[in-house]
Write an enzyme that holds these catalytic residues in place. Structure first.
Site, PDB file in Angstrom:
ATOM      1  N   GLY A  51       1.215  -9.278  -1.528  1.00  0.00           N
ATOM      2  CA  GLY A  51       0.354  -8.118  -1.318  1.00  0.00           C
ATOM      3  C   GLY A  51       0.976  -6.776  -1.650  1.00  0.00           C
ATOM      4  N   ASP A 110      -2.109  -4.938  10.006  1.00  0.00           N
ATOM      5  CA  ASP A 110      -3.358  -5.397  10.612  1.00  0.00           C
ATOM      6  C   ASP A 110      -3.050  -5.797  12.061  1.00  0.00           C
ATOM      7  OD1 ASP A 110      -6.062  -6.229  10.655  1.00  0.00           O
ATOM      8  OD2 ASP A 110      -5.564  -8.232   9.977  1.00  0.00           O
ATOM      9  N   LYS A 138      -4.858  -0.738   9.932  1.00  0.00           N
ATOM     10  CA  LYS A 138      -6.084  -1.011  10.696  1.00  0.00           C
ATOM     11  C   LYS A 138      -5.693  -1.045  12.165  1.00  0.00           C
ATOM     12  CE  LYS A 138      -8.110  -4.525   7.852  1.00  0.00           C
ATOM     13  NZ  LYS A 138      -8.764  -5.834   7.871  1.00  0.00           N
ATOM     14  N   VAL A 160     -10.624  -5.609   3.352  1.00  0.00           N
ATOM     15  CA  VAL A 160     -10.608  -4.858   2.090  1.00  0.00           C
ATOM     16  C   VAL A 160      -9.856  -5.613   0.993  1.00  0.00           C
ATOM     17  CG1 VAL A 160     -10.832  -2.597   3.173  1.00  0.00           C
ATOM     18  CG2 VAL A 160      -8.554  -3.572   2.856  1.00  0.00           C
TER      19      VAL A 160
HETATM   20  P1  5GP Z   1      -1.001  -8.874   9.973  1.00  0.00           P
HETATM   21  O1  5GP Z   1      -2.266  -9.331  10.645  1.00  0.00           O
HETATM   22  O2  5GP Z   1       0.097  -9.856  10.212  1.00  0.00           O
HETATM   23  O3  5GP Z   1      -0.633  -7.467  10.362  1.00  0.00           O
HETATM   24  O4  5GP Z   1      -1.312  -8.832   8.432  1.00  0.00           O
HETATM   25  C1  5GP Z   1      -1.032  -9.971   7.691  1.00  0.00           C
HETATM   26  C2  5GP Z   1      -1.539  -9.937   6.310  1.00  0.00           C
HETATM   27  O5  5GP Z   1      -2.936 -10.192   6.368  1.00  0.00           O
HETATM   28  C3  5GP Z   1      -1.411  -8.666   5.494  1.00  0.00           C
HETATM   29  O6  5GP Z   1      -0.147  -8.511   4.913  1.00  0.00           O
HETATM   30  C4  5GP Z   1      -2.442  -8.958   4.430  1.00  0.00           C
HETATM   31  O7  5GP Z   1      -1.878  -9.815   3.455  1.00  0.00           O
HETATM   32  C5  5GP Z   1      -3.501  -9.711   5.211  1.00  0.00           C
HETATM   33  N1  5GP Z   1      -4.600  -8.804   5.564  1.00  0.00           N
HETATM   34  C6  5GP Z   1      -4.842  -8.161   6.720  1.00  0.00           C
HETATM   35  N2  5GP Z   1      -5.953  -7.408   6.631  1.00  0.00           N
HETATM   36  C7  5GP Z   1      -6.407  -7.580   5.371  1.00  0.00           C
HETATM   37  C8  5GP Z   1      -7.533  -7.054   4.650  1.00  0.00           C
HETATM   38  O8  5GP Z   1      -8.351  -6.267   5.110  1.00  0.00           O
HETATM   39  N3  5GP Z   1      -7.661  -7.485   3.359  1.00  0.00           N
HETATM   40  C9  5GP Z   1      -6.796  -8.369   2.773  1.00  0.00           C
HETATM   41  N4  5GP Z   1      -7.025  -8.700   1.518  1.00  0.00           N
HETATM   42  N5  5GP Z   1      -5.736  -8.861   3.423  1.00  0.00           N
HETATM   43  C10 5GP Z   1      -5.558  -8.471   4.703  1.00  0.00           C
HETATM   44 MG    MG Z   2       0.430  -9.592   3.025  1.00  0.00          MG
END
Ligand code: 5GP
Ligand code: MG
Length: 189
Positions: A51, A110, A138, A160
């Site tokens: 990402g 996230d 977020k 997104v």
């Molecule tokens: P975490 O939930 O561990 O903070 O985020 C983990 C991963 O989930 C992020 O690095 C990203 O790859 C994916 N992710 C979280 N929110 C989104 C989003 O809105 N869109 C996309 N495409 N990936 C997301």
């Molecule tokens: Mg990621």
């Protein structure tokens, strides 16, 4: 100048949350902050792939301190747009980060699970400091307490795509951040 070929998948977007121009401007100002904060020091930039590839490529070229680059891979099992369970961090670091200042770069903060797991790994490897830079935050979705020092944009709780972020591995090449039309999330097309 030859006419630019349009990106057909831009038509899959329901709306754009952050434009290409806004991303460019924000990365310029974030990188100035980073340059000021790390002036005179050496920095090890660690990108969470896949990402973060687009962000890290743009950011790196704006840094004016001495940098080294490495990557880690993190993944959670996904069902549609929801990550299920704790992320698995694959420690693929080639660089020794003992005593080094590390800037951890990811596309989006996230739930915080991924970045807190990666940061724990980097601190266990004796990094002197670990700060985090994300394009998107977020805040409403946080499950574990985690704040990034450098945040491009706070966004609402919507899934997104674009600028490195995918849905089923697509859309990473879009130059902006947007929300897909529901039919594309439903996997109908
Ligand atoms: P975490 O939930 O561990 O903070 O985020 C983990 C991963 O989930 C992020 O690095 C990203 O790859 C994916 N992710 C979280 N929110 C989104 C989003 O809105 N869109 C996309 N495409 N990936 C997301
Ligand atoms: Mg990621």
């Amino acid at each position: 100048m030859p006419k630019k070929t349009p990106i057909p998948e831009l038509k899959h977007l329901d709306h754009i949350l952050v434009s290409e121009a806004a991303i460019k401007r924000r990365i310029a100002s974030l990188s100035e902050e980073i340059n000021r904060d790390y002036a005179g020091t050496h920095l090890t930039v660690i990108a969470v792939v896949n990402g973060a590839v687009v962000l890290v490529a743009d950011l790196l070229r704006k840094l004016r301190v001495q940098v080294r680059l490495d990557c880690v891979r993190a993944s959670s099992y996904h069902t549609g747009t929801q990550a299920a369970g704790k992320p698995v961090v694959i420690d693929s670091l080639k660089l020794d980060i003992t005593g080094q200042h590390v800037l951890l770069v990811d596309d989006i903060l996230d739930t915080g699970n991924t970045l807190s797991a990666v940061k724990t790994l980097l601190l266990a490897k004796q990094a002197a400091t670990v700060k985090t830079c994300v394009l998107l935050d977020k805040k409403a979705r946080r499950v574990v307490p985690f704040e990034a020092e450098y945040v491009g944009f706070e966004i609402p709780n919507e899934f997104v795509v674009g600028y490195g972020l995918d849905f089923n591995e697509r859309y990473r090449n879009l130059p902006c951040i947007g929300v897909l039309k529901p039919k594309y999330y439903a996997g109908l097309l």
